[in-house]
Design a protein around this motif. Structure first.
Motif, PDB file in Angstrom:
ATOM      1  N   VAL A 199      52.737  31.898  42.062  1.00 18.20           N
ATOM      2  CA  VAL A 199      53.277  33.237  41.794  1.00 18.20           C
ATOM      3  C   VAL A 199      52.489  34.270  42.599  1.00 18.20           C
ATOM      4  N   GLU A 200      53.235  35.192  43.200  1.00 21.55           N
ATOM      5  CA  GLU A 200      52.584  36.307  43.897  1.00 21.55           C
ATOM      6  C   GLU A 200      52.679  37.538  42.988  1.00 21.55           C
ATOM      7  N   HIS A 201      51.526  38.133  42.702  1.00 19.50           N
ATOM      8  CA  HIS A 201      51.490  39.357  41.902  1.00 19.50           C
ATOM      9  C   HIS A 201      51.211  40.517  42.852  1.00 19.50           C
ATOM     10  N   THR A 202      52.137  41.463  42.910  1.00 17.89           N
ATOM     11  CA  THR A 202      51.901  42.651  43.734  1.00 17.89           C
ATOM     12  C   THR A 202      51.750  43.843  42.801  1.00 17.89           C
ATOM     13  N   TYR A 203      50.653  44.557  42.936  1.00 19.69           N
ATOM     14  CA  TYR A 203      50.450  45.775  42.146  1.00 19.69           C
ATOM     15  C   TYR A 203      50.576  46.951  43.103  1.00 19.69           C
ATOM     16  N   VAL A 204      51.377  47.933  42.702  1.00 16.83           N
ATOM     17  CA  VAL A 204      51.592  49.095  43.561  1.00 16.83           C
ATOM     18  C   VAL A 204      51.088  50.328  42.828  1.00 16.83           C
ATOM     19  N   GLU A 205      50.243  51.088  43.517  1.00 20.25           N
ATOM     20  CA  GLU A 205      49.752  52.354  42.952  1.00 20.25           C
ATOM     21  C   GLU A 205      50.363  53.499  43.748  1.00 20.25           C
ATOM     22  N   GLN A 206      50.868  54.510  43.024  1.00 20.03           N
ATOM     23  CA  GLN A 206      51.382  55.682  43.716  1.00 20.03           C
ATOM     24  C   GLN A 206      50.234  56.696  43.813  1.00 20.03           C
ATOM     25  N   LEU A 207      49.816  56.979  45.050  1.00 20.19           N
ATOM     26  CA  LEU A 207      48.666  57.863  45.271  1.00 20.19           C
ATOM     27  C   LEU A 207      49.096  59.328  45.131  1.00 20.19           C
ATOM     28  N   PRO A 208      48.148  60.251  44.940  1.00 23.28           N
ATOM     29  CA  PRO A 208      48.511  61.663  44.734  1.00 23.28           C
ATOM     30  C   PRO A 208      49.402  62.218  45.842  1.00 23.28           C
ATOM     31  N   ASP A 209      49.281  61.718  47.087  1.00 23.13           N
ATOM     32  CA  ASP A 209      50.152  62.231  48.162  1.00 23.13           C
ATOM     33  C   ASP A 209      51.501  61.497  48.195  1.00 23.13           C
ATOM     34  N   GLU A 210      51.804  60.732  47.099  1.00 23.48           N
ATOM     35  CA  GLU A 210      53.090  60.025  46.942  1.00 23.48           C
ATOM     36  C   GLU A 210      53.192  58.759  47.788  1.00 23.48           C
ATOM     37  N   SER A 211      52.155  58.454  48.591  1.00 22.40           N
ATOM     38  CA  SER A 211      52.201  57.189  49.329  1.00 22.40           C
ATOM     39  C   SER A 211      51.871  56.058  48.349  1.00 22.40           C
ATOM     40  N   GLU A 212      52.186  54.825  48.754  1.00 16.39           N
ATOM     41  CA  GLU A 212      51.963  53.687  47.869  1.00 16.39           C
ATOM     42  C   GLU A 212      50.888  52.773  48.417  1.00 16.39           C
ATOM     43  N   LYS A 213      50.001  52.337  47.528  1.00 13.84           N
ATOM     44  CA  LYS A 213      48.984  51.377  47.947  1.00 13.84           C
ATOM     45  C   LYS A 213      49.295  50.051  47.257  1.00 13.84           C
ATOM     46  N   ARG A 214      49.360  48.974  48.051  1.00 17.45           N
ATOM     47  CA  ARG A 214      49.752  47.671  47.511  1.00 17.45           C
ATOM     48  C   ARG A 214      48.568  46.716  47.480  1.00 17.45           C
ATOM     49  N   TYR A 215      48.488  45.945  46.437  1.00 18.46           N
ATOM     50  CA  TYR A 215      47.464  44.899  46.317  1.00 18.46           C
ATOM     51  C   TYR A 215      48.213  43.601  46.024  1.00 18.46           C
ATOM     52  N   VAL A 216      47.966  42.567  46.788  1.00 19.59           N
ATOM     53  CA  VAL A 216      48.713  41.318  46.596  1.00 19.59           C
ATOM     54  C   VAL A 216      47.743  40.182  46.246  1.00 19.59           C
ATOM     55  N   PHE A 217      48.084  39.450  45.192  1.00 15.16           N
ATOM     56  CA  PHE A 217      47.258  38.312  44.755  1.00 15.16           C
ATOM     57  C   PHE A 217      48.172  37.116  44.513  1.00 15.16           C
ATOM     58  N   VAL A 218      47.658  35.942  44.794  1.00 15.83           N
ATOM     59  CA  VAL A 218      48.451  34.733  44.562  1.00 15.83           C
ATOM     60  C   VAL A 218      47.738  33.881  43.516  1.00 15.83           C
ATOM     61  N   ASP A 219      48.535  33.339  42.596  1.00 11.22           N
ATOM     62  CA  ASP A 219      47.966  32.567  41.503  1.00 11.22           C
ATOM     63  C   ASP A 219      48.837  31.333  41.281  1.00 11.22           C
ATOM     64  N   ASP A 220      48.251  30.243  40.827  1.00  5.61           N
ATOM     65  CA  ASP A 220      49.082  29.060  40.578  1.00  5.61           C
ATOM     66  C   ASP A 220      48.862  28.486  39.190  1.00  5.61           C
ATOM     67  N   TYR A 221      49.914  27.877  38.667  1.00  5.88           N
ATOM     68  CA  TYR A 221      49.924  27.345  37.306  1.00  5.88           C
ATOM     69  C   TYR A 221      50.455  25.923  37.376  1.00  5.88           C
ATOM     70  N   THR A 222      49.758  24.996  36.734  1.00  3.88           N
ATOM     71  CA  THR A 222      50.276  23.626  36.636  1.00  3.88           C
ATOM     72  C   THR A 222      50.745  23.411  35.208  1.00  3.88           C
ATOM     73  N   TRP A 223      52.053  23.217  35.038  1.00  2.00           N
ATOM     74  CA  TRP A 223      52.564  23.135  33.671  1.00  2.00           C
ATOM     75  C   TRP A 223      52.415  21.741  33.092  1.00  2.00           C
ATOM     76  N   LEU A 224      52.499  21.670  31.760  1.00  2.00           N
ATOM     77  CA  LEU A 224      52.371  20.407  31.030  1.00  2.00           C
ATOM     78  C   LEU A 224      53.543  20.274  30.075  1.00  2.00           C
ATOM     79  N   THR A 225      54.038  19.063  29.909  1.00  2.00           N
ATOM     80  CA  THR A 225      55.085  18.825  28.912  1.00  2.00           C
ATOM     81  C   THR A 225      54.419  18.656  27.550  1.00  2.00           C
ATOM     82  N   GLU A 226      55.242  18.694  26.498  1.00  2.00           N
ATOM     83  CA  GLU A 226      54.701  18.492  25.150  1.00  2.00           C
ATOM     84  C   GLU A 226      54.015  17.124  25.064  1.00  2.00           C
ATOM     85  N   GLY A 227      54.674  16.096  25.637  1.00  2.00           N
ATOM     86  CA  GLY A 227      54.122  14.739  25.582  1.00  2.00           C
ATOM     87  C   GLY A 227      52.784  14.651  26.313  1.00  2.00           C
ATOM     88  N   GLN A 228      52.690  15.300  27.471  1.00  2.00           N
ATOM     89  CA  GLN A 228      51.428  15.247  28.233  1.00  2.00           C
ATOM     90  C   GLN A 228      50.292  15.910  27.452  1.00  2.00           C
TER      91      GLN A 228
END
Ligand SMILES: C[S@@+](CC[C@H](N)C(=O)[O-])C[C@H]1O[C@@H](n2cnc3c(N)ncnc32)[C@H](O)[C@@H]1O
Length: 259
Positions: free
Chosen positions: A193-222
């Motif tokens: 999953v890519e998480h992008t956080y956007v901040e609106q700066l006082p001059d109305e421009s946008e600052k972006r921060y991008v992070f990538v995260d991963d998840y390994t899922w498990l079934t109920e049986g596992q």
């Protein structure tokens, strides 16, 4: 992928705290479990203290363990604003939940917010549960909160969701989060999953921060298999934090077991 990637970044930790701050639905569930088992309580992957601090406020001795110094730094900062008796009940430890050693045993250990999905191999997950077992008093409880496998497997790659839009109290800036599924590997049971956080700066421009995260899922049986292998019994699986039964349509898959 290195599970430390996103949470180790200072900006990700502060955005995480902002996004998760308002999520409180699971807190009564852990308070109930703590009342049942008593202190001390061990929270694995405690992050910025979202659950840790409410438990301490209710009088429980809590050990909060997390791999990320940045997440713990925010937890410590929040804790420093609490009364002395609350602060005295919390011990924060920087460690890997799949390989830790503490100098005390606990009555209850839990991994909230699907954080076990940040361990990507069976060895890591087994090692985590063995470490928990070694630190639990006889009869002690363990809780593992997961997102059901189907929910993670059936997402759409490339889909972007806006998750939150509000003024962040720490910066005073209008901020929003966009979550995009970059890839889903159904054989490896992994979603990136890519998480992008956007901040609106006082001059109305946008600052972006991008992070990538991963998840390994498990079934109920596992997950049942992992708990059994680590010697846990009396396993119950709930579909929500009100202890409703787990079914295919459940939003959570919450395991409760005993040593
Ligand atoms: C979804 S957050 C949960 C934080 C907090 N428990 C909450 O409910 O708000 C996941 C946390 O897992 C931590 N984490 C990831 N891998 C870890 C590991 N191997 N050992 C300990 N903590 C880990 C991250 O640093 C992050 O704080």
């Amino acid at each position: 992928m290195n599970p430390k990637t996103a949470y180790q970044a200072r900006d990700f930790a502060r955005f995480y705290d902002w996004t998760y701050e308002g999520i409180t639905e699971d807190i009564p569930f852990y308070l109930h479990a703590a009342r049942e088992h008593g202190s001390p309580v061990l929270e694995l992957a405690c992050g910025t203290g979202r659950i840790t601090i409410p438990l301490a406020r209710e009088g429980f001795e809590v050990i909060g363990l997390d791999l990320s110094a940045e997440m713990l730094r925010i937890a410590q900062e929040k804790l420093s604003k609490e009364p002395a008796e609350v602060r005295s009940r919390v011990r924060l430890i920087e460690a890997d939940m799949s390989d830790f050693a503490l100098d005390e045993t606990v009555s209850l250990a839990f991994i909230p917010a699907a954080s076990l999905l940040h361990l990507h191999t069976n060895e890591q997950r087994s090692s985590c549960l063995s470490c928990i077992s070694r630190h639990l008093k006889p009869g002690g409880g363990v809780i593992v909160d997961l997102i059901p496998a189907e929910r993670l497997a059936n997402q759409t790659v490339g889909e972007t969701q806006e998750i939150e839009r509000s003024v962040s109290p720490s910066t005073g800036l209008l901020t929003w989060e966009l979550g995009t599924k970059l890839s889903i590997d159904r054989d490896a049971q992994c979603v990136i999953v890519e998480h992008t956080y956007v901040e609106q700066l006082p001059d109305e421009s946008e600052k972006r921060y991008v992070f990538v995260d991963d998840y390994t899922w498990l079934t109920e049986g596992q997950m049942r298999g992992l708990l059994a292998e680590a010697g846990f019994g009396n396993v119950e699986v709930f579909g929500d934090y009100e202890r409703g039964p787990f079914s295919e349509s459940s939003s959570r898959m919450v395991f409760v077991a005993r040593k």
